[in-house]
Motif scaffolding. Structure first.
Motif, PDB file in Angstrom:
ATOM      1  N   LEU A  19      58.968 -10.456  39.821  1.00 14.21           N
ATOM      2  CA  LEU A  19      59.632 -10.522  41.127  1.00 14.21           C
ATOM      3  C   LEU A  19      60.072 -11.949  41.433  1.00 14.21           C
ATOM      4  O   LEU A  19      61.204 -12.179  41.879  1.00 14.21           O
ATOM      5  CB  LEU A  19      58.680 -10.024  42.220  1.00 14.21           C
ATOM      6  CG  LEU A  19      59.174 -10.223  43.657  1.00 14.21           C
ATOM      7  CD1 LEU A  19      60.376  -9.338  43.950  1.00 14.21           C
ATOM      8  CD2 LEU A  19      58.051  -9.944  44.659  1.00 14.21           C
ATOM      9  N   VAL A  87      52.891  -9.069  46.931  1.00 17.03           N
ATOM     10  CA  VAL A  87      52.740  -8.008  45.925  1.00 17.03           C
ATOM     11  C   VAL A  87      51.290  -7.932  45.452  1.00 17.03           C
ATOM     12  O   VAL A  87      50.719  -6.836  45.305  1.00 17.03           O
ATOM     13  CB  VAL A  87      53.688  -8.274  44.736  1.00 17.03           C
ATOM     14  CG1 VAL A  87      53.327  -7.395  43.541  1.00 17.03           C
ATOM     15  CG2 VAL A  87      55.123  -8.024  45.146  1.00 17.03           C
ATOM     16  N   ALA A 112      57.016  -4.433  44.900  1.00 17.64           N
ATOM     17  CA  ALA A 112      58.013  -5.375  44.400  1.00 17.64           C
ATOM     18  C   ALA A 112      59.410  -4.767  44.368  1.00 17.64           C
ATOM     19  O   ALA A 112      60.405  -5.489  44.522  1.00 17.64           O
ATOM     20  CB  ALA A 112      57.614  -5.840  42.998  1.00 17.64           C
ATOM     21  N   LEU A 118      62.024  -6.941  49.013  1.00 19.63           N
ATOM     22  CA  LEU A 118      63.097  -7.696  48.373  1.00 19.63           C
ATOM     23  C   LEU A 118      63.992  -8.370  49.399  1.00 19.63           C
ATOM     24  O   LEU A 118      64.408  -9.517  49.225  1.00 19.63           O
ATOM     25  CB  LEU A 118      63.935  -6.770  47.477  1.00 19.63           C
ATOM     26  CG  LEU A 118      63.299  -6.321  46.168  1.00 19.63           C
ATOM     27  CD1 LEU A 118      64.232  -5.352  45.433  1.00 19.63           C
ATOM     28  CD2 LEU A 118      62.976  -7.511  45.275  1.00 19.63           C
ATOM     29  N   ALA A 323      64.131   0.310  42.332  1.00 13.64           N
ATOM     30  CA  ALA A 323      64.440  -1.090  42.062  1.00 13.64           C
ATOM     31  C   ALA A 323      65.937  -1.364  42.107  1.00 13.64           C
ATOM     32  O   ALA A 323      66.385  -2.352  42.703  1.00 13.64           O
ATOM     33  CB  ALA A 323      63.869  -1.493  40.706  1.00 13.64           C
TER      34      ALA A 323
END
Length: 481
Positions: A19, A87, A112, A118, A323
């Protein structure tokens, strides 16, 4: 007391490291966010408080730029590190719920890859550090409930006190957890003498900012009230959709399973109950949807171990989609010219684009003011983003200090009464009420951004002079929201 599994330190740290690498690689794209431009100036004018926030985020912004450079990448090192630690804390929470090493890793990956982490990890924002604080508070609260050891109130109180130096929103999860404990138990932890000690620690740590707010007539309450009044209806309408979208729709099954798991665990039932109770409070006050999102990450941590029983191919596809979609909508992964695609879902992407161009357009109009008039001329902006951008990029373009009546800019400086010359107004749109404070105002240009953000089409207006001395005019120009 229930036992915990060994902590998966190496793989969880690897997830946090990946990350950090991704955030670092993308941190220099697009540019500063409007809030970051404000934090940079606030960090140069450190105080125990500001009208719209406590001092921690501006302080961390100053530390980061001092150590790593006055660039978007340098500024964001502190947010990258904070998110990596977040995280790890989410994985530790999963461990407290009895998750295996595999479940802890799944919890770390889910956190993550989530859109919320994010998004706040990419930029320096109060939410960035608030998220870590909330996760630590939840970790200590879960340890307290699992072990019954009242000394965890001290850690919880210290974390809450530090969080109050960043954002007052921390009272929401703490309040929701306390109320949930009263309803669902175990109430025995509320009878511990360590509870009062924890409250005392939190109060002592938060006291400097509380005193600052008291001495300045609680301006942060004025700001909060204005935000709720302006955006409350929209916030309520969009609350549920954004709760589902901002974390990631693909994580819904994980946190639903986590909620059910905690609800069936007597000592953890109050943790499950805290989330819907917090949602009700946020809806009532008209707060933003992300105010309740951190507790969803706790539910994700609780459900992560059960994910291991699902088909591996399904889990892999789900996490990959999480993601990818999160990165597209929250990180500067797309070309800047394509950002309009994601702005309807995440307007913060657009708020990182166009500030140097805005400064250049202002400089162009400034240079059209006759040289003999510039020493008494003034640049006045409508919001802190515009003022922050001109403070950051203006000196290289030969611009003088830009002023604003927005938020704490109104307290930092105002023009001298000797500045009786032309006034160049910069604002998202023309404002008859604002222009009435000046003489003979004429539109001279517009900001043309190639993305549809707030400053696209912003107005540049030139007035002959202020209608009265700046000292008399300034109170009329103050804006709290």
């Amino acid at each position: 007391m229930t036992a915990t599994r060994p902590f998966a330190a190496a793989p969880v740290s690897a997830v946090a490291g990946v990350l950090a690498v991704v955030l670092t690689a993308l941190s220099g794209r697009y540019g500063y966010h409007r809030d970051e431009l404000y934090f940079i100036v606030a960090g140069q004018k450190l105080d125990w408080g500001y009208v719209d926030q406590p001092p921690l985020t501006p302080l961390l912004a100053r530390v980061s730029t001092t150590l790593f450079g006055d660039t978007p990448m340098g500024l964001r090192v502190v947010s990258t590190l904070t998110s990596a630690v977040t995280v790890i804390v989410v994985a530790l929470i999963a461990r407290e719920f009895g998750s295996s090493r595999g479940g802890q890793v799944v919890a770390a990956v889910c956190a993550a890859a989530s859109g919320f982490l994010l998004g706040v990890g990419h930029m320096v924002s109060t939410a960035t550090f608030d998220l870590l604080a909330w996760m630590l508070i939840c970790l200590f609260a879960v340890k307290l409930l699992r072990t019954g050891d009242g000394r965890w109130w001290l850690a919880l109180g210290l974390t809450a006190g530090i969080a109050l130096q960043n954002k007052y929103l921390v009272v929401l999860p703490v309040g929701a957890l306390l109320l949930a404990l009263l309803i669902a138990g175990p109430r025995s932890v509320l009878r511990s003498r360590w509870l009062l000690a924890g409250v005392a620690v939190a109060g002592i740590v938060a006291l400097p900012n509380v005193l600052w707010q008291f001495q300045h007539d609680w301006p942060q309450l004025t700001v909060a009230g204005g935000i709720s009044e302006d955006d409350g209806v929209e916030n309520r309408i969009m609350f549920v959709p954004l709760q589902l979208l901002q974390l990631s729709p693909f994580l819904i099954p994980v946190w639903v399973v986590g909620f059910r798991r905690l609800w069936r665990t007597p000592w953890a039932r109050s943790v499950a109950l805290a989330y819907p109770m917090l949602c009700v409070v946020v809806l009532v006050v008209g707060g933003k949807s992300y105010y309740a999102l951190p507790l969803l990450l706790v539910l994700v941590a609780a459900g992560a171990d059960r994910v291991l029983t699902w088909p591996r191919s399904l889990v892999a596809v789900g996490l990959a989609l999480t993601a990818v979609t999160s990165a597209v909508f929250t990180l500067p992964a797309l070309p800047a010219s394509a950002v309009d695609f994601v702005i309807p879902v995440n307007k913060e992407q657009g708020e990182q684009i166009g500030w140097p161009a805005l400064a250049a357009a202002v400089a162009d109009q400034w240079n059209r003011i006759p040289p003999e008039q510039r020493s008494s001329a003034t640049i006045f902006t409508g919001n802190y983003g515009e003022a922050g951008a001109l403070r950051r990029y203006g000196p290289d373009l030969g611009l003088p200090t830009a002023y604003s009546g927005h938020m704490s800019f109104a307290d930092w400086e105002r023009p001298q009464d000797t500045q009786t010359g032309p006034v160049l107004l910069v604002g998202i749109e023309r404002s008859p009420a604002l222009e009435a404070q000046f003489r003979n105002c004429t539109a001279v240009g517009r900001i043309d951004n190639f993305v549809d953000n707030d400053e696209d089409g912003a107005a540049l207006v030139r007035c002959d002079s202020p209608a009265e001395p700046w000292s008399a005019l300034w109170p009329k120009l103050r804006r709290y929201y």
